[in-house]
Design an enzyme around this catalytic site. Sequence first.
Site, short mmCIF file in Angstrom:
data_model
loop_
_atom_site.label_atom_id
_atom_site.label_comp_id
_atom_site.label_asym_id
_atom_site.label_seq_id
_atom_site.Cartn_x
_atom_site.Cartn_y
_atom_site.Cartn_z
N CYS A 1 -6.06 -3.27 7.20
CA CYS A 1 -7.34 -2.55 7.26
C CYS A 1 -8.49 -3.33 6.64
O CYS A 1 -9.65 -3.12 7.03
CB CYS A 1 -7.20 -1.19 6.59
SG CYS A 1 -6.88 -1.23 4.81
N CYS B 1 0.84 -1.20 0.00
CA CYS B 1 0.00 0.00 0.00
C CYS B 1 0.87 1.25 0.00
O CYS B 1 0.61 2.20 -0.75
CB CYS B 1 -0.92 -0.02 1.21
SG CYS B 1 -2.06 1.39 1.30
#
Length: 373
Positions: free
Chosen positions: A193, A96
Amino acid sequence: MRVMCAMSGGVDSSVTALLLKEAGHDVVGVTMKLWGGDSDTGCCSVSDVDDARRVAQQLDIDHLVFNFGDEFDEHVVDPYVAAHAAGITPNPCIECNRTVKFARLAERADLLGFDAIATGHHARVGRTADGRFTIERGADRAKDQSYVVHMLGQEQLARTMFPVGDLQKSEVRALASRINLRTADKPDSQDVCFIMSTGGGRTTFLGDRIPFHRATVVDTAGDRLGEVDAIELVTVGQRKGLGLPGGGPKRYVLDVDVAAGVVVVGDDADLLRPGLDVHDVTWVDAAVGEVDVLVQCSAHGDPRRATIQPIPTRKMPGIARSANDPGHFSDGSGPVGAIRVVWDEPQRRIAPGQSVVFYDLDDTRVLGGGIAG
């Protein structure tokens, strides 16, 4: 200077915005909406976005929300799923950073005319005597995050700021408390997440996206010991959840062969290796040749001394990135192939897919890093 500040809704990015404003910069807070599914962990929940917005209001700075959901799915979630299907243990938070937070965000900052982007990472951007940029460990060694930003090259570092990198975490919270920021006492996010902490977690997430396959568990002699229900959930070094009878010796996963449907286990000593190959290597500056370094193989792992040696390029299956993907730079600090790590003393095998980061022998400066094979 006009600075785009990435605000995740945590205390570090909140204080980053505070410090930038107090330094006289023109600051705009930005929160990235990445994961569109359910989330109760990490930095992508609805409450995190709300916390970031309210902190921006407290600081009297503009706040924007960018939807990078498609990019996140393409470069983080889909490769995460594909890696598990191939028996690889990926590190989605680093991907990410590589492909979204320090790539797509920087592109957006350029389009909007910002001079720099800033994040709340506990790391530091340094300069050499000849003006080259470096990544240095954060002042708070216990919170150091240089490992997770190791992929940044010269072009990115030239416009990246880590304002809290010079502070201890206690100082960050004290600054937030000084002006009663709502995030002052907020716990740090720890988890991926897009993986829920309830409702089955990783097993449910992957099970909704790929088929699971039973596999045979064997010892180093090839003798059958049992079965696992989902080889896609097994990782090198794992000890629990292997369906083996209790009371026997401790056994650890030594190898995962998805194609053959076999998991090999052994004792702790069987995990020891003289070295490992690291692929998709990137360098902070120019590539280095054979040199002694310290090697860190997890976010807060102890660095171990080793020698690194260049080897011919070979890409990792399931997580290899094309030359058009984010993270490839024109200044020579992008991927250059692969590195062989030769440990000074044998170390436990690193799970394929995990990030391996090289530091100088002073253990202060990142040289580069890649993905364990």
